[in-house]
Design a protein around this motif. Structure first.
Motif, mmCIF file in Angstrom:
data_model
loop_
_atom_site.group_PDB
_atom_site.id
_atom_site.type_symbol
_atom_site.label_atom_id
_atom_site.label_comp_id
_atom_site.label_asym_id
_atom_site.label_seq_id
_atom_site.Cartn_x
_atom_site.Cartn_y
_atom_site.Cartn_z
ATOM 1 N N LEU A 4 0.732 -1.293 0.023
ATOM 2 C CA LEU A 4 -0.065 0.059 -0.047
ATOM 3 C C LEU A 4 0.876 1.149 0.004
ATOM 4 C CD1 LEU A 4 -2.800 1.522 0.232
ATOM 5 C CD2 LEU A 4 -2.452 1.413 2.691
ATOM 6 N N LEU A 5 1.914 1.206 0.681
ATOM 7 C CA LEU A 5 2.681 2.272 0.800
ATOM 8 C C LEU A 5 3.609 2.705 -0.439
ATOM 9 C CD1 LEU A 5 4.357 2.161 4.424
ATOM 10 C CD2 LEU A 5 2.836 3.877 3.564
ATOM 11 N N VAL A 6 3.757 1.627 -1.194
ATOM 12 C CA VAL A 6 4.590 1.638 -2.157
ATOM 13 C C VAL A 6 3.703 2.245 -3.493
ATOM 14 C CG1 VAL A 6 5.611 0.300 -4.361
ATOM 15 C CG2 VAL A 6 6.311 -0.065 -1.866
ATOM 16 N N LEU A 7 2.537 1.925 -3.533
ATOM 17 C CA LEU A 7 1.357 2.566 -4.261
ATOM 18 C C LEU A 7 1.153 3.880 -4.175
ATOM 19 C CD1 LEU A 7 -1.118 -0.603 -4.530
ATOM 20 C CD2 LEU A 7 0.395 -0.127 -6.255
ATOM 21 N N LEU A 8 1.118 4.127 -2.722
ATOM 22 C CA LEU A 8 0.834 5.652 -2.404
ATOM 23 C C LEU A 8 2.175 6.504 -2.949
ATOM 24 C CD1 LEU A 8 -0.680 5.421 1.042
ATOM 25 C CD2 LEU A 8 -1.815 6.140 -0.976
ATOM 26 N N LEU A 9 3.285 5.869 -2.651
ATOM 27 C CA LEU A 9 4.526 6.522 -3.259
ATOM 28 C C LEU A 9 4.518 6.776 -4.884
ATOM 29 C CD1 LEU A 9 7.458 7.614 -2.555
ATOM 30 C CD2 LEU A 9 8.063 5.376 -2.890
ATOM 31 N N ILE A 10 4.065 5.805 -5.465
ATOM 32 C CA ILE A 10 4.005 6.028 -6.855
ATOM 33 C C ILE A 10 3.142 6.976 -7.124
ATOM 34 C CG2 ILE A 10 3.334 4.781 -9.224
ATOM 35 C CD1 ILE A 10 4.521 2.039 -7.834
ATOM 36 N N VAL A 46 5.846 21.072 -4.080
ATOM 37 C CA VAL A 46 6.592 20.916 -2.825
ATOM 38 C C VAL A 46 5.538 20.062 -1.713
ATOM 39 C CG1 VAL A 46 7.409 22.278 -0.806
ATOM 40 C CG2 VAL A 46 7.922 23.132 -3.284
ATOM 41 N N LEU A 47 4.504 20.248 -1.673
ATOM 42 C CA LEU A 47 3.636 19.385 -0.945
ATOM 43 C C LEU A 47 3.789 17.942 -1.206
ATOM 44 C CD1 LEU A 47 1.478 19.102 1.260
ATOM 45 C CD2 LEU A 47 -0.380 19.472 -0.565
ATOM 46 N N ILE A 53 8.186 12.008 0.206
ATOM 47 C CA ILE A 53 9.501 11.632 1.555
ATOM 48 C C ILE A 53 9.043 11.063 2.706
ATOM 49 C CG2 ILE A 53 11.030 13.016 2.899
ATOM 50 C CD1 ILE A 53 11.313 15.024 0.526
ATOM 51 N N VAL A 54 7.869 11.355 3.079
ATOM 52 C CA VAL A 54 7.352 10.934 4.442
ATOM 53 C C VAL A 54 6.826 9.440 4.124
ATOM 54 C CG1 VAL A 54 5.406 10.660 5.869
ATOM 55 C CG2 VAL A 54 6.553 12.968 5.285
ATOM 56 N N ILE A 55 6.467 9.068 2.928
ATOM 57 C CA ILE A 55 6.012 7.658 2.570
ATOM 58 C C ILE A 55 7.365 6.934 2.543
ATOM 59 C CG2 ILE A 55 4.995 6.239 0.771
ATOM 60 C CD1 ILE A 55 3.106 8.361 0.145
ATOM 61 N N VAL A 56 8.400 7.472 1.835
ATOM 62 C CA VAL A 56 9.670 6.820 1.780
ATOM 63 C C VAL A 56 10.072 6.319 3.234
ATOM 64 C CG1 VAL A 56 12.077 6.982 1.091
ATOM 65 C CG2 VAL A 56 10.359 7.488 -0.812
ATOM 66 N N MET A 57 10.148 7.237 4.114
ATOM 67 C CA MET A 57 10.510 7.168 5.617
ATOM 68 C C MET A 57 9.840 6.159 6.075
ATOM 69 S SD MET A 57 11.560 11.167 6.742
ATOM 70 C CE MET A 57 10.207 11.164 7.797
ATOM 71 N N LEU A 58 8.490 6.008 6.005
ATOM 72 C CA LEU A 58 7.668 4.967 6.416
ATOM 73 C C LEU A 58 8.209 3.571 5.821
ATOM 74 C CD1 LEU A 58 4.287 6.623 6.465
ATOM 75 C CD2 LEU A 58 5.584 6.004 8.494
ATOM 76 N N ILE A 59 8.261 3.443 4.578
ATOM 77 C CA ILE A 59 8.867 2.245 4.073
ATOM 78 C C ILE A 59 9.953 2.057 4.605
ATOM 79 C CG2 ILE A 59 9.464 1.295 1.884
ATOM 80 C CD1 ILE A 59 7.535 3.018 0.289
ATOM 81 N N LEU A 60 11.066 2.752 4.748
ATOM 82 C CA LEU A 60 12.238 2.489 5.329
ATOM 83 C C LEU A 60 12.323 1.827 6.652
ATOM 84 C CD1 LEU A 60 14.587 5.202 3.683
ATOM 85 C CD2 LEU A 60 14.609 2.851 3.116
ATOM 86 N N LEU A 61 11.421 2.832 7.696
ATOM 87 C CA LEU A 61 11.227 2.215 8.832
ATOM 88 C C LEU A 61 10.577 0.913 9.004
ATOM 89 C CD1 LEU A 61 9.829 5.538 10.700
ATOM 90 C CD2 LEU A 61 11.903 3.884 11.362
#
Length: 67
Positions: A4-10, A46-47, A53-61
């Motif tokens: 889900l996070l990867v789809l949101l990131l895309i 920018v938003l 960036i927040v989604i990438v941080m969540l994926i990495l966590l």
């Protein structure tokens, strides 16, 4: 959850790219005399970048095993 996070990131990356291209095309046409539309598009870009960036941080966590 990660899928889900990867789809949101895309989606966030696609939205960022769309707004970026829209802004570049708008600048090339030179129809925006006041620059207000360009500023609004820049704020949106920018938003979307911040959301990505927040989604990438969540994926990495999640990938590191820390919750």
């Amino acid at each position: 959850m990660t899928i889900l996070l990867v789809l949101l990131l895309i989606a966030a990356m696609g939205a960022t790219g769309f707004v970026l291209v829209k802004g570049v095309i708008g600048m090339a046409q030179q129809k925006d005399i006041t620059g207000e539309r360009s500023q609004n598009l820049m704020r949106q870009r920018v938003l979307f970048q911040a959301v990505a960036i927040v989604i990438v941080m969540l994926i990495l966590l999640l990938a590191s095993g820390r919750h």
